[in-house]
Design a protein around this motif. Sequence first.
Motif, PDB file in Angstrom:
ATOM      1  N   SER A  54       0.831  -1.210   0.000  1.00  0.00           N
ATOM      2  CA  SER A  54       0.000   0.000   0.000  1.00  0.00           C
ATOM      3  C   SER A  54       0.865   1.260   0.000  1.00  0.00           C
ATOM      4  O   SER A  54       0.532   2.250  -0.648  1.00  0.00           O
ATOM      5  N   ARG A  55       1.994   1.214   0.696  1.00  0.00           N
ATOM      6  CA  ARG A  55       2.900   2.387   0.720  1.00  0.00           C
ATOM      7  C   ARG A  55       3.581   2.547  -0.637  1.00  0.00           C
ATOM      8  O   ARG A  55       3.791   3.664  -1.095  1.00  0.00           O
ATOM      9  N   VAL A  56       3.936   1.451  -1.276  1.00  0.00           N
ATOM     10  CA  VAL A  56       4.499   1.498  -2.627  1.00  0.00           C
ATOM     11  C   VAL A  56       3.480   2.112  -3.579  1.00  0.00           C
ATOM     12  O   VAL A  56       3.819   2.973  -4.405  1.00  0.00           O
ATOM     13  N   ASN A  57       2.235   1.708  -3.439  1.00  0.00           N
ATOM     14  CA  ASN A  57       1.176   2.288  -4.278  1.00  0.00           C
ATOM     15  C   ASN A  57       1.018   3.786  -4.033  1.00  0.00           C
ATOM     16  O   ASN A  57       0.725   4.540  -4.969  1.00  0.00           O
ATOM     17  N   ASP A  58       1.208   4.224  -2.786  1.00  0.00           N
ATOM     18  CA  ASP A  58       1.202   5.669  -2.498  1.00  0.00           C
ATOM     19  C   ASP A  58       2.281   6.370  -3.301  1.00  0.00           C
ATOM     20  O   ASP A  58       2.067   7.441  -3.863  1.00  0.00           O
ATOM     21  N   GLY A  59       3.467   5.760  -3.358  1.00  0.00           N
ATOM     22  CA  GLY A  59       4.566   6.330  -4.130  1.00  0.00           C
ATOM     23  C   GLY A  59       4.262   6.378  -5.615  1.00  0.00           C
ATOM     24  O   GLY A  59       4.559   7.373  -6.290  1.00  0.00           O
ATOM     25  N   ILE A  60       3.660   5.326  -6.130  1.00  0.00           N
ATOM     26  CA  ILE A  60       3.281   5.285  -7.548  1.00  0.00           C
ATOM     27  C   ILE A  60       2.316   6.418  -7.865  1.00  0.00           C
ATOM     28  O   ILE A  60       2.452   7.101  -8.887  1.00  0.00           O
ATOM     29  N   LYS A  61       1.384   6.659  -6.972  1.00  0.00           N
ATOM     30  CA  LYS A  61       0.414   7.735  -7.184  1.00  0.00           C
ATOM     31  C   LYS A  61       1.111   9.098  -7.216  1.00  0.00           C
ATOM     32  O   LYS A  61       0.821   9.931  -8.082  1.00  0.00           O
ATOM     33  N   ILE A  62       2.039   9.320  -6.301  1.00  0.00           N
ATOM     34  CA  ILE A  62       2.778  10.590  -6.278  1.00  0.00           C
ATOM     35  C   ILE A  62       3.548  10.781  -7.581  1.00  0.00           C
ATOM     36  O   ILE A  62       3.522  11.842  -8.190  1.00  0.00           O
ATOM     37  N   VAL A  63       4.232   9.725  -8.019  1.00  0.00           N
ATOM     38  CA  VAL A  63       5.019   9.791  -9.260  1.00  0.00           C
ATOM     39  C   VAL A  63       4.126  10.159 -10.438  1.00  0.00           C
ATOM     40  O   VAL A  63       4.469  11.029 -11.254  1.00  0.00           O
ATOM     41  N   LYS A  64       2.982   9.520 -10.535  1.00  0.00           N
ATOM     42  CA  LYS A  64       2.070   9.797 -11.647  1.00  0.00           C
ATOM     43  C   LYS A  64       1.456  11.191 -11.539  1.00  0.00           C
ATOM     44  O   LYS A  64       1.405  11.927 -12.523  1.00  0.00           O
ATOM     45  N   ASP A  65       0.985  11.548 -10.357  1.00  0.00           N
ATOM     46  CA  ASP A  65       0.313  12.834 -10.172  1.00  0.00           C
ATOM     47  C   ASP A  65       1.249  14.026 -10.372  1.00  0.00           C
ATOM     48  O   ASP A  65       0.845  15.066 -10.876  1.00  0.00           O
ATOM     49  N   LYS A  66       2.507  13.875  -9.956  1.00  0.00           N
ATOM     50  CA  LYS A  66       3.471  14.978 -10.005  1.00  0.00           C
ATOM     51  C   LYS A  66       4.427  14.883 -11.187  1.00  0.00           C
ATOM     52  O   LYS A  66       5.330  15.702 -11.311  1.00  0.00           O
ATOM     53  N   ASN A  67       4.236  13.865 -12.024  1.00  0.00           N
ATOM     54  CA  ASN A  67       5.098  13.672 -13.198  1.00  0.00           C
ATOM     55  C   ASN A  67       6.583  13.583 -12.804  1.00  0.00           C
ATOM     56  O   ASN A  67       7.444  14.226 -13.393  1.00  0.00           O
ATOM     57  N   ILE A  68       6.859  12.774 -11.807  1.00  0.00           N
ATOM     58  CA  ILE A  68       8.215  12.570 -11.289  1.00  0.00           C
ATOM     59  C   ILE A  68       9.008  11.718 -12.279  1.00  0.00           C
ATOM     60  O   ILE A  68       8.492  10.756 -12.832  1.00  0.00           O
ATOM     61  N   GLN A  69      10.270  12.059 -12.472  1.00  0.00           N
ATOM     62  CA  GLN A  69      11.108  11.363 -13.448  1.00  0.00           C
ATOM     63  C   GLN A  69      11.885  10.185 -12.876  1.00  0.00           C
ATOM     64  O   GLN A  69      12.261   9.284 -13.619  1.00  0.00           O
ATOM     65  N   ALA A  70      12.193  10.193 -11.568  1.00  0.00           N
ATOM     66  CA  ALA A  70      13.032   9.137 -10.997  1.00  0.00           C
ATOM     67  C   ALA A  70      12.689   8.951  -9.526  1.00  0.00           C
ATOM     68  O   ALA A  70      12.082   9.811  -8.898  1.00  0.00           O
ATOM     69  N   VAL A  71      13.109   7.814  -9.003  1.00  0.00           N
ATOM     70  CA  VAL A  71      12.904   7.492  -7.597  1.00  0.00           C
ATOM     71  C   VAL A  71      14.268   7.388  -6.932  1.00  0.00           C
ATOM     72  O   VAL A  71      15.170   6.713  -7.440  1.00  0.00           O
ATOM     73  N   LEU A  72      14.422   8.073  -5.803  1.00  0.00           N
ATOM     74  CA  LEU A  72      15.669   8.070  -5.045  1.00  0.00           C
ATOM     75  C   LEU A  72      15.398   7.475  -3.674  1.00  0.00           C
ATOM     76  O   LEU A  72      14.742   8.082  -2.838  1.00  0.00           O
ATOM     77  N   GLY A  73      15.876   6.251  -3.453  1.00  0.00           N
ATOM     78  CA  GLY A  73      15.725   5.599  -2.158  1.00  0.00           C
ATOM     79  C   GLY A  73      16.925   5.891  -1.285  1.00  0.00           C
ATOM     80  O   GLY A  73      18.061   5.683  -1.707  1.00  0.00           O
ATOM     81  N   VAL A  74      16.693   6.392  -0.080  1.00  0.00           N
ATOM     82  CA  VAL A  74      17.781   6.685   0.850  1.00  0.00           C
ATOM     83  C   VAL A  74      17.482   5.926   2.147  1.00  0.00           C
ATOM     84  O   VAL A  74      16.563   6.278   2.879  1.00  0.00           O
ATOM     85  N   GLY A  75      18.234   4.864   2.378  1.00  0.00           N
ATOM     86  CA  GLY A  75      18.016   4.061   3.567  1.00  0.00           C
ATOM     87  C   GLY A  75      18.502   2.653   3.344  1.00  0.00           C
ATOM     88  O   GLY A  75      19.378   2.409   2.514  1.00  0.00           O
TER      89      GLY A  75
END
Length: 105
Positions: free
Chosen positions: A76-97
């Motif tokens: 469900s949290r991954v899906n939250d991220g997918i929604k943000i990427v789509k809604d905000k037209n994000i180009q890349a994902v940066l994982g820090v941790g």
Amino acid sequence: MNDFMYHNPTKIEFGRAKENNIGQYIKEANIESVLLVYGTGSIKKNGLYERVIASLKNNGISYEELDGVVSNPLLSRVNDGIKIVKDKNIQAVLGVGGGSVADSA
């Protein structure tokens, strides 16, 4: 099976203070926006968050955040991220941790 090509160039840098260069690396890849994915707060406690954000800002990289990734991360949290990427037209994902952050990112 359908024919396809998979191309996945990878650049991995290890060393002290490499997080200070993350904005530069992202800019060199012609990426202007990222989704910053991290866990439940240790990167804020140890100062890593501030260094990463400063590097992004110094290089003109816009970002949105997805925090709160836990061990054995939730779909469900991954899906939250997918929604943000789509809604905000994000180009890349940066994982820090750690590993769960990498899995989620």
